[in-house]
Design a protein around this motif. Structure first.
Motif, mmCIF file in Angstrom:
data_model
loop_
_atom_site.group_PDB
_atom_site.id
_atom_site.type_symbol
_atom_site.label_atom_id
_atom_site.label_comp_id
_atom_site.label_asym_id
_atom_site.label_seq_id
_atom_site.Cartn_x
_atom_site.Cartn_y
_atom_site.Cartn_z
ATOM 1 N N HIS A 55 8.101 10.261 -5.860
ATOM 2 C CA HIS A 55 8.140 9.376 -4.701
ATOM 3 C C HIS A 55 6.762 8.865 -4.323
ATOM 4 O O HIS A 55 5.741 9.341 -4.820
ATOM 5 C CB HIS A 55 8.853 10.042 -3.515
ATOM 6 C CG HIS A 55 8.214 11.291 -3.014
ATOM 7 N ND1 HIS A 55 7.085 11.294 -2.242
ATOM 8 C CD2 HIS A 55 8.562 12.594 -3.180
ATOM 9 C CE1 HIS A 55 6.770 12.548 -1.944
ATOM 10 N NE2 HIS A 55 7.635 13.357 -2.504
ATOM 11 N N CYS A 56 6.750 7.866 -3.461
ATOM 12 C CA CYS A 56 5.491 7.276 -3.022
ATOM 13 C C CYS A 56 4.865 8.189 -1.976
ATOM 14 O O CYS A 56 5.481 9.158 -1.532
ATOM 15 C CB CYS A 56 5.731 5.882 -2.456
ATOM 16 S SG CYS A 56 6.644 5.895 -0.907
ATOM 17 N N GLY A 57 3.629 7.863 -1.570
ATOM 18 C CA GLY A 57 2.904 8.696 -0.625
ATOM 19 C C GLY A 57 3.637 8.934 0.680
ATOM 20 O O GLY A 57 3.417 9.935 1.353
ATOM 21 N N MET A 58 4.494 8.009 1.053
ATOM 22 C CA MET A 58 5.212 8.141 2.331
ATOM 23 C C MET A 58 6.663 8.550 2.152
ATOM 24 O O MET A 58 7.452 8.494 3.096
ATOM 25 C CB MET A 58 5.157 6.827 3.098
ATOM 26 C CG MET A 58 3.757 6.421 3.464
ATOM 27 S SD MET A 58 3.753 4.643 3.676
ATOM 28 C CE MET A 58 2.217 4.186 2.941
ATOM 29 N N ASN A 59 7.006 8.884 0.917
ATOM 30 C CA ASN A 59 8.363 9.361 0.650
ATOM 31 C C ASN A 59 9.439 8.309 0.910
ATOM 32 O O ASN A 59 10.525 8.618 1.393
ATOM 33 C CB ASN A 59 8.641 10.613 1.488
ATOM 34 C CG ASN A 59 9.609 11.550 0.806
ATOM 35 O OD1 ASN A 59 10.235 11.192 -0.200
ATOM 36 N ND2 ASN A 59 9.772 12.740 1.340
ATOM 37 N N SER A 74 0.821 -1.212 0.000
ATOM 38 C CA SER A 74 0.000 0.000 0.000
ATOM 39 C C SER A 74 0.853 1.259 0.000
ATOM 40 O O SER A 74 0.400 2.350 -0.342
ATOM 41 C CB SER A 74 -0.927 0.018 1.213
ATOM 42 O OG SER A 74 -0.144 0.093 2.387
ATOM 43 N N CYS A 75 2.093 1.083 0.385
ATOM 44 C CA CYS A 75 3.055 2.177 0.375
ATOM 45 C C CYS A 75 3.160 2.795 -1.020
ATOM 46 O O CYS A 75 3.370 3.987 -1.162
ATOM 47 C CB CYS A 75 4.400 1.604 0.800
ATOM 48 S SG CYS A 75 5.734 2.754 0.817
ATOM 49 N N LEU A 76 2.991 1.974 -2.052
ATOM 50 C CA LEU A 76 3.188 2.445 -3.426
ATOM 51 C C LEU A 76 1.890 2.856 -4.122
ATOM 52 O O LEU A 76 1.899 3.187 -5.306
ATOM 53 C CB LEU A 76 3.901 1.365 -4.246
ATOM 54 C CG LEU A 76 5.389 1.173 -3.919
ATOM 55 C CD1 LEU A 76 5.876 -0.172 -4.407
ATOM 56 C CD2 LEU A 76 6.222 2.284 -4.518
HETATM 57 CU CU LIG Z 1 5.778 4.694 0.705
#
Ligand SMILES: [Cu+2]
Length: 118
Positions: free
Chosen positions: A105-109, A68-70
């Protein structure tokens, strides 16, 4: 003689490690007819995208990673924040106005890619 062999082996190892960690990551891929496909699977593949200034470029992201990170891709300099559903290509169009390097970057960097504008 033995020392020489060990030193040579050491140098080969250092070279290999350098290539393994730095060589592969610096792979830069350009667009084809103003379009590039980016696979989102354990990161962004390719990670470095070369695009041209003042030309509309279509980035087609496809996520095949359950993580889900991506699920969100962010390109802060282009004010883009886009949800990526699983196995479904998502097209993002950008027209870079300035040369430089821009982070993806992804939502969480945590996962990173790069857009290189020339
Ligand atoms: Cu992430």
């Amino acid at each position: 003689m033995e020392k020489l062999v060990i030193t040579s082996l050491g140098l080969v190892m250092v070279g290999f490690i350098y290539w393994f960690f730095f060589g592969k990551r610096e792979e830069v891929v350009g667009t084809e007819n103003g379009k590039i496909h980016i696979l989102v699977d354990g990161g962004y593949k390719p990670g470095n995208i070369k695009v041209k200034k003042n030309i509309e470029t279509e980035l087609v992201f496809k996520r095949t990673d359950q993580n889900s990170c991506l699920e969100e891709v962010v390109i802060p300099d282009f004010k883009i924040s886009q949800y990526l559903p699983m196995n479904e290509p998502v097209s993002i169009k950008i027209t870079p106005k300035n040369k430089g390097e821009y982070d993806i970057h992804c939502g969480m960097n945590m996962f990173h890619g790069k857009i290189i504008v020339e």
